[in-house]
Design a protein around this motif. Structure first.
Motif, PDB file in Angstrom:
ATOM      1  N   LEU A  99      22.406  64.032  -6.176  1.00  0.00           N
ATOM      2  CA  LEU A  99      22.515  65.440  -5.788  1.00  0.00           C
ATOM      3  C   LEU A  99      23.769  65.691  -4.981  1.00  0.00           C
ATOM      4  CD1 LEU A  99      18.962  66.575  -4.662  1.00  0.00           C
ATOM      5  CD2 LEU A  99      20.393  67.670  -6.369  1.00  0.00           C
ATOM      6  N   LYS A 100      24.014  64.801  -4.022  1.00  0.00           N
ATOM      7  CA  LYS A 100      25.147  65.029  -3.123  1.00  0.00           C
ATOM      8  C   LYS A 100      26.475  64.908  -3.844  1.00  0.00           C
ATOM      9  CE  LYS A 100      23.307  64.553   1.428  1.00  0.00           C
ATOM     10  NZ  LYS A 100      23.009  63.694   2.573  1.00  0.00           N
ATOM     11  N   SER A 101      26.492  64.064  -4.888  1.00  0.00           N
ATOM     12  CA  SER A 101      27.751  63.929  -5.619  1.00  0.00           C
ATOM     13  C   SER A 101      27.910  65.079  -6.605  1.00  0.00           C
ATOM     14  CB  SER A 101      27.816  62.581  -6.322  1.00  0.00           C
ATOM     15  OG  SER A 101      26.851  62.554  -7.347  1.00  0.00           O
ATOM     16  N   GLY A 102      27.020  66.050  -6.535  1.00  0.00           N
ATOM     17  CA  GLY A 102      27.181  67.238  -7.365  1.00  0.00           C
ATOM     18  C   GLY A 102      26.557  67.102  -8.736  1.00  0.00           C
ATOM     19  N   GLU A 103      25.894  65.983  -8.978  1.00  0.00           N
ATOM     20  CA  GLU A 103      25.239  65.798 -10.265  1.00  0.00           C
ATOM     21  C   GLU A 103      24.079  66.784 -10.356  1.00  0.00           C
ATOM     22  OE1 GLU A 103      22.978  62.162 -12.170  1.00  0.00           O
ATOM     23  OE2 GLU A 103      24.766  61.474 -11.124  1.00  0.00           O
ATOM     24  N   ARG A 104      23.876  67.291 -11.539  1.00  0.00           N
ATOM     25  CA  ARG A 104      22.766  68.208 -11.719  1.00  0.00           C
ATOM     26  C   ARG A 104      21.539  67.391 -12.075  1.00  0.00           C
ATOM     27  NH1 ARG A 104      23.033  72.874 -16.125  1.00  0.00           N
ATOM     28  NH2 ARG A 104      22.647  71.064 -17.398  1.00  0.00           N
ATOM     29  N   ILE A 105      20.457  67.608 -11.391  1.00  0.00           N
ATOM     30  CA  ILE A 105      19.260  66.900 -11.807  1.00  0.00           C
ATOM     31  C   ILE A 105      18.304  67.900 -12.445  1.00  0.00           C
ATOM     32  CG2 ILE A 105      19.604  65.110 -10.083  1.00  0.00           C
ATOM     33  CD1 ILE A 105      17.414  66.187  -8.484  1.00  0.00           C
ATOM     34  N   GLU A 106      17.438  67.409 -13.289  1.00  0.00           N
ATOM     35  CA  GLU A 106      16.612  68.309 -14.070  1.00  0.00           C
ATOM     36  C   GLU A 106      15.148  67.907 -14.042  1.00  0.00           C
ATOM     37  OE1 GLU A 106      17.891  68.860 -18.079  1.00  0.00           O
ATOM     38  OE2 GLU A 106      19.952  69.320 -17.496  1.00  0.00           O
ATOM     39  N   ILE A 107      14.311  68.918 -14.195  1.00  0.00           N
ATOM     40  CA  ILE A 107      12.888  68.690 -14.408  1.00  0.00           C
ATOM     41  C   ILE A 107      12.672  68.857 -15.909  1.00  0.00           C
ATOM     42  CG2 ILE A 107      10.565  69.495 -13.884  1.00  0.00           C
ATOM     43  CD1 ILE A 107      11.903  70.926 -11.430  1.00  0.00           C
TER      44      ILE A 107
ATOM     45  N   ALA B   4      14.300  72.505 -16.234  1.00  0.00           N
ATOM     46  CA  ALA B   4      14.700  73.233 -15.045  1.00  0.00           C
ATOM     47  C   ALA B   4      15.723  72.394 -14.306  1.00  0.00           C
ATOM     48  CB  ALA B   4      13.497  73.500 -14.155  1.00  0.00           C
ATOM     49  N   THR B   5      16.766  73.032 -13.829  1.00  0.00           N
ATOM     50  CA  THR B   5      17.791  72.259 -13.145  1.00  0.00           C
ATOM     51  C   THR B   5      17.632  72.389 -11.634  1.00  0.00           C
ATOM     52  OG1 THR B   5      19.323  74.102 -13.118  1.00  0.00           O
ATOM     53  CG2 THR B   5      19.414  72.652 -15.008  1.00  0.00           C
ATOM     54  N   ILE B   6      18.078  71.358 -10.959  1.00  0.00           N
ATOM     55  CA  ILE B   6      18.091  71.372  -9.498  1.00  0.00           C
ATOM     56  C   ILE B   6      19.492  70.979  -9.079  1.00  0.00           C
ATOM     57  CG2 ILE B   6      17.160  70.328  -7.404  1.00  0.00           C
ATOM     58  CD1 ILE B   6      14.738  69.443  -9.058  1.00  0.00           C
ATOM     59  N   GLU B   7      20.115  71.790  -8.267  1.00  0.00           N
ATOM     60  CA  GLU B   7      21.418  71.362  -7.777  1.00  0.00           C
ATOM     61  C   GLU B   7      21.700  71.896  -6.379  1.00  0.00           C
ATOM     62  OE1 GLU B   7      24.540  72.695 -10.410  1.00  0.00           O
ATOM     63  OE2 GLU B   7      23.336  74.398 -11.002  1.00  0.00           O
ATOM     64  N   ILE B   8      22.632  71.221  -5.743  1.00  0.00           N
ATOM     65  CA  ILE B   8      23.091  71.707  -4.445  1.00  0.00           C
ATOM     66  C   ILE B   8      24.196  72.715  -4.731  1.00  0.00           C
ATOM     67  CG2 ILE B   8      24.239  71.082  -2.298  1.00  0.00           C
ATOM     68  CD1 ILE B   8      22.981  68.397  -2.413  1.00  0.00           C
ATOM     69  N   PRO B   9      24.039  73.925  -4.238  1.00  0.00           N
ATOM     70  CA  PRO B   9      25.086  74.918  -4.504  1.00  0.00           C
ATOM     71  C   PRO B   9      26.427  74.415  -4.002  1.00  0.00           C
ATOM     72  CG  PRO B   9      23.226  75.919  -3.347  1.00  0.00           C
ATOM     73  CD  PRO B   9      22.996  74.444  -3.346  1.00  0.00           C
ATOM     74  N   ARG B  10      27.446  74.631  -4.811  1.00  0.00           N
ATOM     75  CA  ARG B  10      28.760  74.118  -4.459  1.00  0.00           C
ATOM     76  C   ARG B  10      29.369  74.830  -3.258  1.00  0.00           C
ATOM     77  NH1 ARG B  10      30.225  70.811  -8.862  1.00  0.00           N
ATOM     78  NH2 ARG B  10      28.715  71.461 -10.396  1.00  0.00           N
ATOM     79  N   ASP B  11      29.072  76.135  -3.133  1.00  0.00           N
ATOM     80  CA  ASP B  11      29.779  76.914  -2.115  1.00  0.00           C
ATOM     81  C   ASP B  11      29.423  76.523  -0.682  1.00  0.00           C
ATOM     82  OD1 ASP B  11      27.406  77.746  -3.075  1.00  0.00           O
ATOM     83  OD2 ASP B  11      27.663  79.848  -2.571  1.00  0.00           O
ATOM     84  N   ASN B  12      28.194  76.054  -0.461  1.00  0.00           N
ATOM     85  CA  ASN B  12      27.919  75.639   0.913  1.00  0.00           C
ATOM     86  C   ASN B  12      27.657  74.136   1.009  1.00  0.00           C
ATOM     87  OD1 ASN B  12      25.641  76.123  -0.526  1.00  0.00           O
ATOM     88  ND2 ASN B  12      24.420  76.771   1.222  1.00  0.00           N
ATOM     89  N   ALA B  13      28.740  73.423   0.929  1.00  0.00           N
ATOM     90  CA  ALA B  13      28.638  71.969   0.985  1.00  0.00           C
ATOM     91  C   ALA B  13      28.087  71.507   2.330  1.00  0.00           C
ATOM     92  CB  ALA B  13      29.994  71.344   0.725  1.00  0.00           C
ATOM     93  N   GLU B  14      28.448  72.251   3.375  1.00  0.00           N
ATOM     94  CA  GLU B  14      27.951  71.910   4.699  1.00  0.00           C
ATOM     95  C   GLU B  14      26.654  72.653   4.963  1.00  0.00           C
ATOM     96  OE1 GLU B  14      28.605  69.888   7.488  1.00  0.00           O
ATOM     97  OE2 GLU B  14      29.584  68.843   5.826  1.00  0.00           O
ATOM     98  N   VAL B 109      19.009  73.442  -3.962  1.00  0.00           N
ATOM     99  CA  VAL B 109      18.599  72.746  -2.746  1.00  0.00           C
ATOM    100  C   VAL B 109      19.097  73.559  -1.560  1.00  0.00           C
ATOM    101  CG1 VAL B 109      18.821  70.626  -1.409  1.00  0.00           C
ATOM    102  CG2 VAL B 109      18.705  70.526  -3.912  1.00  0.00           C
ATOM    103  N   GLU B 110      18.170  74.116  -0.816  1.00  0.00           N
ATOM    104  CA  GLU B 110      18.559  74.903   0.354  1.00  0.00           C
ATOM    105  C   GLU B 110      19.089  73.980   1.441  1.00  0.00           C
ATOM    106  OE1 GLU B 110      18.511  78.065   1.291  1.00  0.00           O
ATOM    107  OE2 GLU B 110      17.377  79.108  -0.266  1.00  0.00           O
ATOM    108  N   THR B 111      18.402  72.865   1.581  1.00  0.00           N
ATOM    109  CA  THR B 111      18.764  71.950   2.645  1.00  0.00           C
ATOM    110  C   THR B 111      18.070  70.628   2.387  1.00  0.00           C
ATOM    111  OG1 THR B 111      18.647  71.594   5.046  1.00  0.00           O
ATOM    112  CG2 THR B 111      16.803  72.719   4.055  1.00  0.00           C
ATOM    113  N   ILE B 112      18.572  69.593   3.003  1.00  0.00           N
ATOM    114  CA  ILE B 112      17.880  68.311   2.938  1.00  0.00           C
ATOM    115  C   ILE B 112      17.454  67.968   4.360  1.00  0.00           C
ATOM    116  CG2 ILE B 112      18.106  65.843   2.447  1.00  0.00           C
ATOM    117  CD1 ILE B 112      20.035  66.637   0.179  1.00  0.00           C
ATOM    118  N   ILE B 113      16.169  67.771   4.525  1.00  0.00           N
ATOM    119  CA  ILE B 113      15.619  67.564   5.860  1.00  0.00           C
ATOM    120  C   ILE B 113      15.399  66.075   6.096  1.00  0.00           C
ATOM    121  CG2 ILE B 113      13.676  68.065   7.387  1.00  0.00           C
ATOM    122  CD1 ILE B 113      13.277  70.651   5.806  1.00  0.00           C
ATOM    123  N   THR B 114      15.871  65.591   7.225  1.00  0.00           N
ATOM    124  CA  THR B 114      15.755  64.159   7.484  1.00  0.00           C
ATOM    125  C   THR B 114      14.791  63.837   8.621  1.00  0.00           C
ATOM    126  OG1 THR B 114      17.641  64.261   8.970  1.00  0.00           O
ATOM    127  CG2 THR B 114      18.099  63.677   6.686  1.00  0.00           C
TER     128      THR B 114
END
Lengths: 439, 134
Positions: A99-107, B4-14, B109-114
Motif C-alpha cells: 500500500l505504501k509503495s502506491g501499489e493498488r490492492i484489490e478485493i 474493489a480497489t483499495i489504495e492510499i490517495p496519492r495527494d496526501n502522502a503524509e 485508506v484514510e489512515t493507518i493506525i499503529t
C-alpha cells in the motif's frame, strides 16, 4: 454486580454532574438513585465545558488536577456520527508495504466465494472479527508526550466520528486457482477451424475478466495460466484442448527431428515460418517455450532468445499423458514400452518424470498404471486428503508427496501436512499414511 | 463478480494517524436518543503519560498500546461511482455478495493506525459524598 450504576437527578436525560452549573445547582452523586444501564457506560447530554466543570469532576473523583498534563481533551460524538462510514482492516507487513509503495490492492471474488484481498503478488483471506469492545474512532488526538506542560489548563474538543465493533483480519493464503481452470474449461481452444462451430459456445475470458472472478493476485494468475497450458489469443485467454495441444507438439517434434533441433536447439523463427501456416503463432510459441528448459534468460541477446532447447522431462511427460489420458488402467510394462517408443530418439523415459500425473499399483498382477493428475485434485487441504484416501487407503511417503507438495509453503512441509491430516502406521516395515477418519 | 480497489490517495502522502479509544462494552445514553453530538467524557493524561478517562461518574484508567498489526481505516471513495444508488453503501461487510451490483467500488485508506488507547479495566465509579449545602 455486573451493572454499572450511574446516579443523577435534576435532569431526566441523565445530566453529567460536571456539566451542570455548579454555582446554582447542587450536584448529586447519590448512588441510591441508580440507573442501571445493562453493563454499559452511560453518557450524557452535551454542554459546553469549562475548566471549572472539568476540575469539578476531578475533585469528585478525588483526583488532583496537578497530577495531569495541562491539556484536557473533551470527547464528543460527531454530529455526523456514522458507524458504517469506515471499515478497519488489519495490515501485515507485506500488505502495508504494498500500500505504501502506491501499489493498488484489490478485493476480489465471486459472490459466495468469501472475499480475498490481493496485492500484485500475494493473496490474503479476509475474515471478519467482532469484538464486544467499542472502538471510538477519533481523527485527531494528542497523547501524553504531545502535550506541553503549561501552568494553565486548556481544553480541546475531540470528535468521535464512529464507533466500530469489528475489523477484518487478513491471512496470507495460497491462491485459489481451481476457478481459473474451471472458467477456462468452459471453452477450450480446439483449433482455428473449430472457432465458431457448434461446440464453440462457452464463454471466453479476457485477463481483466479473470481478475474479477479468480481469487488470486495478478502474478499468481499469470503463473497459473503459464502452468495450465493456456494461451492469449485475440485478447482472450484460452485453455488449449489437450488433443489439439498434442497435435501442435507432434508437429513441432517432427520438425525438430527433421532439422536436428533436439541436439542443436530449436530455431524459433524457422519453426514459426514452417508451422505458422498450420497453427496460430502464439500457440506454437507457447508450446515451444512451455516444453523448453527454463532459461536464466535475463541477460540473453535476441539471437540467443531465438534458440530453444526442448526439455526431455517435459516432452516425455507430455507423451505419457497422451498415452494414459482417457485409457483407464494400463499394464505397466506395456505402457513403459509404448511410452519409450513414443518419445523422440535420444530421449529417455523415467517414471519420476510423471510423478503427480499417474499412479502405479505394483501389487496388482500384472502391475498397472493409470492417469491421476494432481492438477485435477481439490485445492482445499482437507478435501485433498479426503479425495486421496478415497483413491487409495494407504499411501507411502514417496507416493503421496507429489500429490500434496503443491500445498506446502515455507512454514508447512509435506511432513507437517501428513502429521495433521493423516495417520501413520507400519505395513511390512514401511511407514504408510491413511485417513485419520475412522469408518 | 467483484473487484474493489483499495489504495492510499496519492495527494496526501503524509496522512495523519487517527486514534482509537477502546472501551469495554458499549456507550449508551439513558434514553434511546441518537448519540450524535453528545458529550462523552474528559480524557486526561498523567505526567507519566497514562490516559485517564472520566465518563459520567466513572473513572477509567487505561494505557497506550501498540497494535500488533496496524489497522487501515478504509472509506468508500465516491468519485468513481457511476451508480452509487445501486449499491449498498451502508453494508457492514466487504463480502462480495453485498456488492454484486457493481464492481466499480473503491476504498481509500484514510489512515493507518499503529496504536490505541485501551481501557480494559472495569470503570471505577466516583463515590462522592454529597457536598453539604451551606
Amino acid at each position: 454486580m455486573d451493572e454499572i450504576q450511574i446516579a443523577s437527578e435534576k435532569e431526566q436525560v441523565g445530566a453529567l454532574p460536571g456539566a451542570l452549573n455548579s454555582n446554582t445547582e447542587s450536584i448529586d452523586l447519590d448512588p441510591s438513585s441508580p440507573c442501571i444501564t445493562d453493563g454499559n457506560l452511560a453518557i450524557n447530554t452535551p454542554r459546553s465545558r469549562s475548566i471549572l466543570d472539568i476540575n469539578h469532576i476531578l475533585e469528585f473523583a478525588k483526583l488532583e488536577p496537578a497530577d495531569f498534563r495541562s491539556q484536557v481533551q473533551c470527547l464528543y460524538f460527531s454530529e455526523q456520527l456514522e458507524n458504517d462510514a469506515i471499515k478497519l482492516m488489519e495490515l501485515d507487513g507485506p500488505l502495508q508495504d504494498a500500500l505504501k509503495s502506491g501499489e493498488r490492492i484489490e478485493i476480489r471474488g465471486d459472490p459466495g466465494d468469501g472475499a480475498v484481498v490481493v496485492t500484485g503478488s500475494q493473496t490474503f483471506d479476509v475474515k471478519e472479527a467482532e469484538t464486544s469492545n467499542s472502538m471510538l474512532m477519533i481523527s485527531s488526538l494528542s497523547y501524553g508526550p504531545d502535550i506541553p506542560n503549561e501552568d494553565d489548563k486548556s481544553i480541546i474538543k475531540r470528535q468521535v466520528s464512529s464507533i466500530v465493533h469489528n475489523y477484518y483480519e487478513l491471512r496470507p493464503i495460497k491462491p485459489r486457482l481451481a476457478k481459473l481452470r474451471a472458467l477456462l474449461s468452459e471453452n477450450p481452444f480446439r483449433g482455428s477451424e473449430c472457432e465458431g462451430d457448434e461446440l464453440d459456445i462457452g464463454k471466453k475470458y479476457t485477463f481483466s475478466e479473470l481478475q474479477q472472478r479468480v481469487q488470486a493476485s495478478d502474478a499468481e494468475i499469470k503463473r497459473g495460466l503459464a502452468k495450465m497450458n493456456t494461451c492469449e489469443l485475440k485478447g482472450v485467454w484460452r485453455l488449449l484442448d489437450f488433443e489439439y495441444a498434442a497435435t501442435v507438439l507432434y508437429h513441432i517434434l517432427q520438425l525438430c527431428e527433421e532439422r536436428d533441433w533436439l541436439q542443436n536447439g530449436l530455431n524459433m523463427t524457422e519453426c514459426l515460418q514452417v508451422l505458422g501456416e498450420l497453427f496460430p503463432i502464439e500457440i506454437i510459441k507457447h508450446m515451444v517455450t512451455s516444453h523448453s528448459n527454463e532459461n536464466p534468460d535475463t541477460m540473453e541477446t535476441d539471437a540467443q532468445k531465438n534458440i530453444y532447447n526442448l526439455c526431455e522431462d517435459k516432452i516425455c511427460k507430455h507423451l505419457a499423458e497422451l498415452c494414459l489420458k482417457n485409457s483407464g488402467k494400463f499394464n505397466l510394462n506395456d505402457f513403459l514400452r509404448a511410452w519409450q517408443e513414443s518419445v523422440p530418439d535420444g530421449m529417455k523415459t523415467n517414471l519420476s518424470q510423471i510423478e503427480g500425473m499417474a499412479l502405479v499399483d505394483s501389487d496388482a498382477r500384472p502391475p498397472v498404471i493409470w492417469y491421476y493428475s494432481v492438477d485435477l485434485l481439490p485445492e482445499d487441504v482437507g478435501e485433498r486428503f479426503e479425495v486421496l484416501f478415497e483413491e487409495r487407503k494407504k499411501w507411502s511417503l514417496e507416493d503421496i508427496t507429489p500429490y500434496i507438495r503443491d500445498l506446502t509453503d515455507e512454514k508447512t512441509t509435506v511432513n507437517a501436512l501428513l502429521t495433521k491430516y493423516a495417520r501413520a502406521s507400519l505395513t511390512n516395515g514401511i511407514k504408510m499414511f491413511s485417513s485419520r477418519k475412522t469408518n | 463478480m467483484v473487484r474493489a480497489t483499495i489504495e492510499i490517495p496519492r495527494d496526501n502522502a503524509e496522512q495523519k494517524e487517527w486514534a482509537i479509544i477502546e472501551l469495554q462494552g458499549d456507550l449508551e445514553t439513558r434514553h434511546p436518543v441518537p448519540l450524535s453530538g453528545k458529550f462523552i467524557g474528559d480524557l486526561h493524561f498523567t505526567h507519566k503519560d497514562a490516559p485517564v478517562l472520566i465518563i459520567g461518574h466513572h473513572i477509567l484508567h487505561g494505557k497506550v498500546v501498540t497494535l500488533e498489526k496496524p489497522l487501515a481505516v478504509l472509506a468508500k471513495s465516491l468519485e468513481h461511482h457511476v451508480n452509487v444508488q445501486d449499491m449498498d453503501v451502508t453494508s457492514d461487510s466487504l463480502s462480495p455478495k453485498h456488492e454484486a451490483s457493481s464492481h466499480s467500488v473503491s476504498y481509500h485508506v484514510e489512515t493507518i493506525i499503529t496504536k490505541k488507547i485501551l481501557f480494559k479495566t472495569r470503570p471505577k465509579p466516583i463515590i462522592a459524598h454529597v457536598p453539604k449545602k451551606l
